[in-house]
Scaffold this motif. Structure first.
Motif, PDB file in Angstrom:
ATOM      1  N   ASN A  54       0.802  -1.229   0.000  1.00  0.00           N
ATOM      2  CA  ASN A  54       0.000   0.000   0.000  1.00  0.00           C
ATOM      3  C   ASN A  54       0.833   1.276   0.000  1.00  0.00           C
ATOM      4  OD1 ASN A  54      -2.484  -1.393  -0.013  1.00  0.00           O
ATOM      5  ND2 ASN A  54      -2.410  -1.642   2.207  1.00  0.00           N
ATOM      6  N   TRP A  66     -10.107  -1.167   1.370  1.00  0.00           N
ATOM      7  CA  TRP A  66     -10.113   0.062   2.161  1.00  0.00           C
ATOM      8  C   TRP A  66      -8.998   0.982   1.668  1.00  0.00           C
ATOM      9  CZ3 TRP A  66     -13.815   2.042   4.866  1.00  0.00           C
ATOM     10  CH2 TRP A  66     -13.566   3.140   5.677  1.00  0.00           C
ATOM     11  N   GLU A  68      -6.151   4.296   1.455  1.00  0.00           N
ATOM     12  CA  GLU A  68      -5.059   4.809   2.275  1.00  0.00           C
ATOM     13  C   GLU A  68      -5.119   6.333   2.300  1.00  0.00           C
ATOM     14  OE1 GLU A  68      -4.084   2.754  -0.608  1.00  0.00           O
ATOM     15  OE2 GLU A  68      -4.672   1.125   0.719  1.00  0.00           O
ATOM     16  N   ARG A  72       1.369   8.066   4.018  1.00  0.00           N
ATOM     17  CA  ARG A  72       1.331   6.669   4.391  1.00  0.00           C
ATOM     18  C   ARG A  72       2.189   6.395   5.631  1.00  0.00           C
ATOM     19  NH1 ARG A  72      -0.487   4.674  -0.755  1.00  0.00           N
ATOM     20  NH2 ARG A  72      -1.802   6.440  -1.369  1.00  0.00           N
ATOM     21  N   GLU A  76       1.873   0.153   6.344  1.00  0.00           N
ATOM     22  CA  GLU A  76       0.515   0.489   5.900  1.00  0.00           C
ATOM     23  C   GLU A  76      -0.256  -0.792   5.570  1.00  0.00           C
ATOM     24  OE1 GLU A  76      -2.449   2.760   5.753  1.00  0.00           O
ATOM     25  OE2 GLU A  76      -0.598   3.913   5.761  1.00  0.00           O
ATOM     26  N   CYS A  78      -2.556  -4.343   7.633  1.00  0.00           N
ATOM     27  CA  CYS A  78      -3.140  -4.917   8.836  1.00  0.00           C
ATOM     28  C   CYS A  78      -2.724  -6.380   8.940  1.00  0.00           C
ATOM     29  CB  CYS A  78      -4.661  -4.797   8.789  1.00  0.00           C
ATOM     30  SG  CYS A  78      -5.408  -5.794   7.480  1.00  0.00           S
ATOM     31  N   ARG A 237      -8.076  -1.968   8.641  1.00  0.00           N
ATOM     32  CA  ARG A 237      -7.546  -0.604   8.579  1.00  0.00           C
ATOM     33  C   ARG A 237      -8.650   0.444   8.704  1.00  0.00           C
ATOM     34  NH1 ARG A 237      -4.944   0.938   3.995  1.00  0.00           N
ATOM     35  NH2 ARG A 237      -6.015  -0.652   2.781  1.00  0.00           N
ATOM     36  N   VAL A 240      -8.676   2.373  12.016  1.00  0.00           N
ATOM     37  CA  VAL A 240      -7.871   3.592  12.165  1.00  0.00           C
ATOM     38  C   VAL A 240      -8.720   4.822  11.859  1.00  0.00           C
ATOM     39  CG1 VAL A 240      -5.816   4.822  11.378  1.00  0.00           C
ATOM     40  CG2 VAL A 240      -5.767   2.328  11.587  1.00  0.00           C
ATOM     41  N   ASN A 268      -4.535   0.204  18.574  1.00  0.00           N
ATOM     42  CA  ASN A 268      -3.742   0.568  17.400  1.00  0.00           C
ATOM     43  C   ASN A 268      -2.269   0.221  17.648  1.00  0.00           C
ATOM     44  OD1 ASN A 268      -2.416   1.814  15.263  1.00  0.00           O
ATOM     45  ND2 ASN A 268      -3.781   3.583  15.246  1.00  0.00           N
ATOM     46  N   GLN A 270       0.268   0.995  16.083  1.00  0.00           N
ATOM     47  CA  GLN A 270       1.207   1.990  15.566  1.00  0.00           C
ATOM     48  C   GLN A 270       1.390   3.173  16.506  1.00  0.00           C
ATOM     49  OE1 GLN A 270      -0.352   2.807  11.647  1.00  0.00           O
ATOM     50  NE2 GLN A 270       0.497   0.923  10.803  1.00  0.00           N
TER      51      GLN A 270
END
Length: 759
Positions: A54, A66, A68, A72, A76, A78, A237, A240, A268, A270
């Motif tokens: 992605n 889904w 982006e 990014r 990027e 899941c 994703r 998010v 999450n 990240q």
């Protein structure tokens, strides 16, 4: 170290069952991602590959659609996207020696999980009539066989050309061009089984069969309603975007027959805060009975109409048609009937209404939980009514959001993969290529199965996918496919469809999204369209699994040359050499793709026009957005029966089974489980841990049986049950479809549970 594929099918007879989870992602998702990457690719290859998923200079995830954000993240993807990539970029191989060692009868006795775990197919293979196993075949001979079988047909309409949502824009455009030059509109696709109901309802009401929102709209919404969807497993994703919306002050209502961990709390991975605490997402959970959504939205619409100042009168007056008839139908909505249809309490609906009235910008997201019922199209029309009432289409932070599944399923339809194309599309295609496309409608998925069953279709060609595994009424479908003269599958890996064959069968191995694609003019890229209408490039970076692989565009181009011969003036050979030449033609045929090659060269690609979103213009027959007034429907279930929905586990994507666990629902080591409310199970005399046969009952008196399911007491809506597909596809009658869209009604199957011996 890459692990070997399983030699034998794992035992699935005694799944372990624990408590369902109340949060999704977090450290467990990271652990599972690393595990599958190591097993399939090795850690170094996994890191190099996943960091390209992605990205603007990388490849589009072969999983969900889904979108982006423009900026990014370095990772990027899941967990389930990583599983999809790992299975495609695997170092495991299915070689000619594998086929020599495994007769088709042996492969047919294996599970879909075992077949998929064997690895990438390396050579084209042929199952000749009367043979017991596939054998290598040259590409030239494979295309000659296709040409022979197609030439022997009594009519082009005896051929069916199916498309999976993984197919690129370029390959999809070529396939529909070939099919129409050959002489048929038999172009079913996976949309027929998922969001066809959405497209049917939206085209009629707002003039375009796609969602009207962007990621920026999601972030700006005051209220997001997520109905009939499990993003934690199917579109992770998306969590998010929901997290970001919540941080900006949005409220979220979840409408679903069973709780889903991803909509309860998102951890999450990240962010440090996400890993430690996560974000609670759902503000109001409406545990609705299966199929009760139309009744819910109809009553909400009545209550909005009765609230002073709640209707956007100016929008309704200037931009809509049919309001009076709709308002009269809404006024007839009844509280008692709605509570019976939905299983909800009055105070829950009143709380939802308060949240709706407090919102100036509302988005409704949905997936298969709304699209796979007999009354799906009227249900989605009612959702549109709900949004139109308060002017929530064509406004920032508001709109319709049908969340598509496979990564280019929307793009394939845009490219013309449709059995009922518009006259305008065919006129443009014919003008560009100097052909005469057929004007009569072709077969969708259900009609294709019926045509194969009845001898009306004799050649079946599939561009990707797992047709037999994805379709309803398994025994009927498999018998129908076996009546074909020839079945052809363009594939990367093995699945059930390769072992349920016509008299002859071909498997044509192709490049995947992760594979580098080099043609005569140099390195190529393909394009895809995501769920929100953004078109962008996808460039694989790995050496192909075998030098024998051909790309999807190359396969279509060579097939077309073999079948159509010198009678075709279409430059198939040039299309294979340089995909930019395909995009030049798309630019002249498909609206919104003007100057395609220049615009796609920009990092991140471009967004297709959407008249309702961009300018509040509705290209319907009335020239306005259409209110509708269908009677309220919901499933009526006889005493002693349950209403079953089919669904995915967390260890699968569509029909691809990555593993045998469903972590969020507490299931481990097996897939033959049925989730039933404890009170319903006790009323049927079924303890938690008992085994039952699922028996579906159809209106003609016929029954279909799926034996040996472990009963799991689970907090579903009363009167409802859930079990995984494709194991339960056998229970869905072929004739049980949605009105208008003809989508299989896999989310509302009347079943009885019969106690069976412990397996």
């Amino acid at each position: 170290m890459v692990s070997r594929p399983p030699a034998d099918d794992p035992v699935q007879d005694a799944p372990q069952v624990g408590a369902p989870k109340h949060s999704a992602v977090g450290l467990p998702a990271i652990g599972h991602t690393l595990k599958v990457g190591r097993e399939q690719m090795g850690l170094r290859r996994a890191a190099r590959t996943l960091l390209k998923v992605n990205q603007k200079d990388g490849f589009d995830c072969p999983g969900c659609a889904w979108p982006e954000e423009d900026k990014r993240h370095v990772a990027e993807f899941c967990e389930n996207g990583a599983k999809a990539v790992a299975e495609e970029a695997t170092l495991r191989r299915v070689t000619p020696e594998f086929f020599a060692a495994h007769p088709v009868a042996d492969l047919a006795g294996r599970s879909g999980y075992w077949l998929g775990q064997q690895g990438r197919i390396t050579h084209p293979v042929l199952l000749e009539e009367g043979a017991d196993r596939y054998a290598p075949v040259t590409w030239e001979r494979a295309f000659a066989i296709i040409a022979e079988e197609l030439a022997a047909l009594g009519s082009p309409d005896e051929a069916v050309f199916y498309t999976s949502g993984r197919t690129s824009n370029e390959a999809a455009f070529l396939l529909q061009l070939f099919a129409r030059e050959f002489g048929t509109n038999n172009l079913p696709d996976c949309s027929n089984m998922c969001h066809e109901s959405s497209g049917s309802a939206l085209t009629e009401t707002i003039g375009i069969g796609k969602g009207s929102v962007s990621l920026e709209d999601m972030h700006r919404a005051d209220l997001i309603i997520v109905a009939g969807q499990n993003p934690g497993t199917n579109h992770p994703r998306m969590l998010v975007a929901l997290e970001k919306a919540k941080a900006a002050g949005a409220k979220i209502i979840s409408v679903n027959p069973l709780p889903e961990a991803g909509l309860e709390r998102f951890k999450n991975p990240q962010t440090p805060h996400g890993m430690l605490r996560g974000a609670a997402l759902t503000d109001l959970f409406l545990k609705i009975r299966i199929g009760g959504d139309q009744a819910l939205f109809r009553l909400l619409n009545k209550l909005i109409l009765r609230t002073d100042g709640a209707v956007d009168d100016e929008f309704v007056r200037e931009h809509t048609h049919g309001f009076e008839e709709f308002a009269a139908a809404a006024e007839a909505a009844d509280w008692d009937e709605t509570l019976a249809a939905t299983g909800l309490r009055r105070d829950e609906i009143e709380r939802a209404l308060a949240m709706v009235l407090a919102s100036e910008r509302t988005i409704v997201c949905w997936a298969m939980g709304l699209t796979q019922h007999k009354h799906s199209v009227p249900t989605i029309r009612e959702v549109v009514n709900f949004l139109l009432l308060r002017g929530n289409i064509g406004r920032p932070g508001a709109g319709v959001c049908p969340v598509r599944g496979h990564s280019n399923v929307q793009g394939d339809r845009t490219m013309g993969i449709f059995e009922r194309p518009s006259a305008a599309f065919l006129d443009a295609l014919d003008k560009e290529f100097g052909i005469s496309s057929p004007r009569h409608h072709g077969f969708d998925v259900v009609r294709s199965i019926q045509a194969l069953r009845d001898g009306e279709a004799k050649v079946f060609f599939a561009m990707g996918g797992n047709f037999v595994g994805a379709t309803p009424d398994t025994e009927v479908t498999e018998a129908a496919v076996r009546r074909a003269r020839l079945t052809v599958h363009v594939s990367t890996k093995l699945n059930r469809s390769h072992v349920v064959t016509g008299a002859r069968a071909l498997i044509l191995p192709t490049l995947g999204r992760t594979d580098k694609d080099v043609q005569a003019s140099g390195k190529q890229f393909v394009t895809v369209e995501d769920s929100m209408g953004l078109v962008h490039a996808s460039r694989g970076n790995l050496p192909p699994a075998s030098p024998e692989l051909l790309s999807e565009p190359a396969i279509v181009a060579r097939m077309a040359r073999a079948v159509l011969g010198e009678a075709s003036a279409t430059p198939w050979e040039e299309f294979e050499k340089d995909y930019a030449t395909i995009r030049d033609r798309i630019a002249r045929v498909v609206p919104g793709f003007e100057d395609f090659n220049t615009r796609i060269a920009r990092p991140g690609g471009f967004t297709l026009p959407h008249a309702p979103r961009d300018e509040r213009r509705f290209p319907t027959g009335t020239g306005k957005a259409n209110f509708t007034a269908a009677p309220v429907e919901y499933p009526k279930v006889p005493e002693g029966r349950l209403l079953l929905q089919t669904l995915r586990s967390h260890d699968q994507y569509n029909t691809t089974i990555y593993g045998l666990d469903d972590r969020y629902r507490g299931i481990k080591g097996g897939r033959r489980v049925v989730l039933v409310h404890p009170d319903d199970a006790r009323a049927l005399g079924l303890a938690d841990g008992a085994y039952a046969d699922l028996v579906s009952e159809w209106r003609d008196g016929s029954e279909r049986r799926a034996p040996g399911f472990r009963v799991v007491h689970y907090p579903t809506a009363r009167g409802c049950a859930a079990a995984y597909y494709p194991e339960t596809n056998v229970l869905v009658p072929l004739e049980s479809t949605a009105d208008v869209s003809n989508t299989p009604a896999s989310k509302s199957v009347i079943v009885r549970l019969e106690q069976s011996p412990t397996v």
